[in-house]
Design a protein around this motif. Structure first.
Motif, PDB file in Angstrom:
ATOM      1  N   GLY A 102       0.811  -1.221   0.000  1.00 62.99           N
ATOM      2  CA  GLY A 102       0.000   0.000   0.000  1.00 62.99           C
ATOM      3  C   GLY A 102       0.834   1.255   0.000  1.00 62.99           C
ATOM      4  N   ALA A 103       2.145   1.120   0.220  1.00 65.47           N
ATOM      5  CA  ALA A 103       3.031   2.288   0.247  1.00 65.47           C
ATOM      6  C   ALA A 103       3.524   2.556  -1.168  1.00 65.47           C
ATOM      7  CB  ALA A 103       4.200   2.043   1.195  1.00 65.47           C
ATOM      8  N   ASN A 104       2.720   3.298  -1.927  1.00 69.74           N
ATOM      9  CA  ASN A 104       3.091   3.512  -3.324  1.00 69.74           C
ATOM     10  C   ASN A 104       4.217   4.537  -3.468  1.00 69.74           C
ATOM     11  OD1 ASN A 104       1.904   6.197  -3.452  1.00 69.74           O
ATOM     12  ND2 ASN A 104      -0.092   5.186  -3.475  1.00 69.74           N
ATOM     13  N   GLU A 105       4.683   4.676  -4.684  1.00 68.39           N
ATOM     14  CA  GLU A 105       5.842   5.531  -4.952  1.00 68.39           C
ATOM     15  C   GLU A 105       5.611   6.972  -4.511  1.00 68.39           C
ATOM     16  OE1 GLU A 105       8.638   6.892  -8.780  1.00 68.39           O
ATOM     17  OE2 GLU A 105       7.066   5.376  -9.010  1.00 68.39           O
ATOM     18  N   LYS A 106       4.371   7.459  -4.656  1.00 64.10           N
ATOM     19  CA  LYS A 106       4.066   8.838  -4.292  1.00 64.10           C
ATOM     20  C   LYS A 106       4.312   9.093  -2.807  1.00 64.10           C
ATOM     21  CE  LYS A 106       0.651   9.741  -7.932  1.00 64.10           C
ATOM     22  NZ  LYS A 106      -0.767  10.088  -8.214  1.00 64.10           N
ATOM     23  N   TYR A 107       4.008   8.097  -1.961  1.00 66.28           N
ATOM     24  CA  TYR A 107       4.237   8.248  -0.521  1.00 66.28           C
ATOM     25  C   TYR A 107       5.709   8.519  -0.242  1.00 66.28           C
ATOM     26  CZ  TYR A 107      -0.403   6.347   0.751  1.00 66.28           C
ATOM     27  OH  TYR A 107      -1.733   6.142   0.928  1.00 66.28           O
ATOM     28  N   TRP A 108       6.575   7.710  -0.840  1.00 69.44           N
ATOM     29  CA  TRP A 108       8.015   7.828  -0.603  1.00 69.44           C
ATOM     30  C   TRP A 108       8.557   9.153  -1.133  1.00 69.44           C
ATOM     31  CZ3 TRP A 108      10.472   4.136   2.290  1.00 69.44           C
ATOM     32  CH2 TRP A 108       9.786   2.931   2.477  1.00 69.44           C
ATOM     33  N   LEU A 109       8.143   9.517  -2.336  1.00 71.93           N
ATOM     34  CA  LEU A 109       8.637  10.751  -2.940  1.00 71.93           C
ATOM     35  C   LEU A 109       8.122  11.973  -2.192  1.00 71.93           C
ATOM     36  CD1 LEU A 109       8.346   9.892  -6.750  1.00 71.93           C
ATOM     37  CD2 LEU A 109      10.364   9.764  -5.263  1.00 71.93           C
ATOM     38  N   ALA A 110       6.892  11.898  -1.676  1.00 70.06           N
ATOM     39  CA  ALA A 110       6.327  13.011  -0.923  1.00 70.06           C
ATOM     40  C   ALA A 110       7.125  13.287   0.342  1.00 70.06           C
ATOM     41  CB  ALA A 110       4.866  12.738  -0.570  1.00 70.06           C
ATOM     42  N   CYS A 111       7.781  12.259   0.869  1.00 77.24           N
ATOM     43  CA  CYS A 111       8.602  12.415   2.079  1.00 77.24           C
ATOM     44  C   CYS A 111      10.066  12.659   1.749  1.00 77.24           C
ATOM     45  CB  CYS A 111       8.472  11.171   2.960  1.00 77.24           C
ATOM     46  SG  CYS A 111       6.814  10.930   3.639  1.00 77.24           S
ATOM     47  N   GLY A 112      10.371  12.771   0.451  1.00 78.35           N
ATOM     48  CA  GLY A 112      11.735  13.095   0.035  1.00 78.35           C
ATOM     49  C   GLY A 112      12.705  11.940   0.102  1.00 78.35           C
ATOM     50  N   VAL A 113      12.204  10.704  -0.018  1.00 74.78           N
ATOM     51  CA  VAL A 113      13.069   9.525   0.075  1.00 74.78           C
ATOM     52  C   VAL A 113      13.666   9.192  -1.290  1.00 74.78           C
ATOM     53  CG1 VAL A 113      13.171   7.059   0.593  1.00 74.78           C
ATOM     54  CG2 VAL A 113      11.772   8.582   2.010  1.00 74.78           C
ATOM     55  N   ASP A 114      14.972   8.966  -1.320  1.00 69.43           N
ATOM     56  CA  ASP A 114      15.666   8.497  -2.520  1.00 69.43           C
ATOM     57  C   ASP A 114      15.402   6.996  -2.641  1.00 69.43           C
ATOM     58  OD1 ASP A 114      17.377   7.690  -4.510  1.00 69.43           O
ATOM     59  OD2 ASP A 114      19.179   8.556  -3.620  1.00 69.43           O
ATOM     60  N   LEU A 115      14.646   6.595  -3.657  1.00 68.61           N
ATOM     61  CA  LEU A 115      14.254   5.194  -3.797  1.00 68.61           C
ATOM     62  C   LEU A 115      15.440   4.275  -4.062  1.00 68.61           C
ATOM     63  CD1 LEU A 115      10.929   5.539  -5.846  1.00 68.61           C
ATOM     64  CD2 LEU A 115      11.290   5.584  -3.376  1.00 68.61           C
ATOM     65  N   ASN A 116      16.580   4.839  -4.467  1.00 68.92           N
ATOM     66  CA  ASN A 116      17.779   4.027  -4.662  1.00 68.92           C
ATOM     67  C   ASN A 116      18.391   3.573  -3.339  1.00 68.92           C
ATOM     68  OD1 ASN A 116      17.971   4.144  -7.578  1.00 68.92           O
ATOM     69  ND2 ASN A 116      18.487   6.309  -7.329  1.00 68.92           N
ATOM     70  N   ARG A 117      17.900   4.121  -2.231  1.00 68.44           N
ATOM     71  CA  ARG A 117      18.439   3.755  -0.921  1.00 68.44           C
ATOM     72  C   ARG A 117      17.462   2.891  -0.133  1.00 68.44           C
ATOM     73  NH1 ARG A 117      20.325   9.244   1.798  1.00 68.44           N
ATOM     74  NH2 ARG A 117      21.308   7.779   3.264  1.00 68.44           N
ATOM     75  N   VAL A 118      16.433   2.385  -0.809  1.00 74.16           N
ATOM     76  CA  VAL A 118      15.430   1.538  -0.171  1.00 74.16           C
ATOM     77  C   VAL A 118      15.416   0.180  -0.854  1.00 74.16           C
ATOM     78  CG1 VAL A 118      12.989   1.265   0.433  1.00 74.16           C
ATOM     79  CG2 VAL A 118      14.013   3.555   0.391  1.00 74.16           C
ATOM     80  N   ILE A 119      15.668  -0.871  -0.081  1.00 75.49           N
ATOM     81  CA  ILE A 119      15.611  -2.230  -0.603  1.00 75.49           C
ATOM     82  C   ILE A 119      14.215  -2.779  -0.359  1.00 75.49           C
ATOM     83  CG2 ILE A 119      16.486  -4.586  -0.346  1.00 75.49           C
ATOM     84  CD1 ILE A 119      19.177  -3.357   0.466  1.00 75.49           C
ATOM     85  N   HIS A 120      13.501  -3.095  -1.447  1.00 78.18           N
ATOM     86  CA  HIS A 120      12.132  -3.586  -1.339  1.00 78.18           C
ATOM     87  C   HIS A 120      12.144  -5.097  -1.144  1.00 78.18           C
ATOM     88  CE1 HIS A 120       7.831  -3.997  -3.107  1.00 78.18           C
ATOM     89  NE2 HIS A 120       7.796  -3.769  -1.808  1.00 78.18           N
ATOM     90  N   LEU A 121      11.592  -5.525  -0.023  1.00 77.79           N
ATOM     91  CA  LEU A 121      11.625  -6.939   0.349  1.00 77.79           C
ATOM     92  C   LEU A 121      10.204  -7.455   0.528  1.00 77.79           C
ATOM     93  CD1 LEU A 121      13.434  -9.349   1.160  1.00 77.79           C
ATOM     94  CD2 LEU A 121      13.467  -8.428   3.475  1.00 77.79           C
TER      95      LEU A 121
END
Length: 362
Positions: A102-121
């Motif tokens: 349920g945590a879509n890409e918009k959630y992460w980007l809205a919080c300023g998270v660099d998706l290259n530093r998140v390992i999706h498991l």
């Protein structure tokens, strides 16, 4: 003062067959949980540490559980904390253990998270999470900057439950889920703390018939026992005057500290999220400041900073004219920081002061 011969002997024996550090309690790095990151929202700092701002305000390592009904901002509260941790350590990485998707890409980007530093498991059962996450925790050292975020543990099923469904026995009772959940936390909590890793996870809850304890947590009893903080989140409408008419402009998410190592249990922290502008960083600060005497209301609807903070004859202002600079002057005041800590932090006073008596003997 030199250690006694017996102390040195016991230290040597204790270090002989363990890989974890063994030292005198005064030199141990594990008895005082340090705050790792100050969060960008003062209310979140308060809910974690009993402090709104200043030294020691923020999140520590350890297990941190978030529960609440649907649409109570749980996932975004978790991501906000991940974002702050990644910002604080340039080499940090997040392990996102995902079972709800349920945590879509918009959630992460809205919080300023660099998706290259998140390992999706992605995981589909408690047992699969155990098999993947526990070895990762075991290989993580206290020098590694790793943060785990699990959304959501409370919704995970067991491997047996899935097998029953695939075999046409979906209604068959499964007694392995609770056992597996508790087993995970028994093994994970020591590893989380030894590696000094923040582990943020979304738990589950359900209503009970107990009037004194109306909700129960469903992420495993051992998960609750091993948590450093447990937040139970509810929400209410935020209404403001728009063109002289009261309208709903967002939501207030009320964090109740169900359990806290630093913050007194039962503390309620409101976090306002508006449709336009997002999180109101300063929501609730005025009320907290008035509660501890840092702000006065000399006349209805007008506020001034207290002489306790060093402000003499401070200008009286209506709430609508309180600026970010005005709030920051309070949050940055060391006297205010101590006043909040005294009010909301777990007491560290001597527990035995009142337990001793002078006993006369014949």
């Amino acid at each position: 003062m030199a250690n006694s011969a017996l102390t040195e002997k016991m230290l040597k024996l204790a270090r002989k067959n363990v890989k974890n550090p063994v030292d005198l309690l005064k030199d141990s790095g594990f008895i005082n949980k340090e705050i790792l990151v100050t969060l960008p929202v003062p209310g979140l700092n308060l809910a974690h540490s009993g402090k709104l701002s200043g030294p020691g305000a923020g999140i520590s390592y350890g297990s941190h559980q978030i529960v609440g009904e649907s649409k109570t901002f749980k996932t975004l509260f978790g991501i906000i904390q991940v974002a702050a941790y990644l910002d604080a350590y340039e080499d940090a990485v997040c392990i996102f253990v995902d079972s709800e998707f349920g945590a879509n890409e918009k959630y992460w980007l809205a919080c300023g998270v660099d998706l290259n530093r998140v390992i999706h498991l992605p995981v589909s059962s408690v047992e699969e999470m155990m098999n993947v996450v526990l070895p990762m925790l075991d290989e993580t050292s206290a020098e590694d900057h790793v943060i785990f975020f699990n959304d959501s543990f409370g919704q995970l099923g067991s491997k047996k439950e899935l097998e029953n469904a695939m075999g046409g026995e979906a209604g068959k009772a499964d007694f392995t889920r609770a056992k597996s959940m508790n087993s995970f936390w028994r093994l994970a909590v020591p590893l989380i703390n030894l590696s000094k890793t923040p582990f943020i996870w979304i738990g589950g809850m359900y209503d009970t018939m107990d009037q004194y304890n109306p909700i129960a947590l469903s992420g495993g009893k051992k998960g609750e026992l091993g948590s450093d903080s447990v937040w139970v989140i509810t929400k209410s409408k935020q209404k403001d005057k728009v063109e002289n008419k009261e309208q709903q402009t967002g939501w207030v998410f009320n964090i109740k500290v169900h359990k806290g190592r630093f913050t007194r249990e039962g503390t309620i922290v409101p976090i306002c999220v508006r449709y336009e502008g997002g999180i109101d960083k300063y929501h609730g600060i005025l009320e907290f400041a008035r509660l501890v005497g840092a702000v006065d209301m000399p006349r209805s609807g007008y506020y001034c900073r207290s002489e306790l903070l060093g402000f003499v004859e401070d200008k009286q202002l209506p709430k609508s004219q309180l600026t970010p600079e005005w709030y920051e002057s309070i949050l940055g005041n060391v006297d205010f920081q101590q006043m909040i800590a005294d009010r909301f932090m777990v007491s560290t006073d001597n527990l035995l002061n009142g337990a001793t008596e002078n006993i006369e003997t014949e």
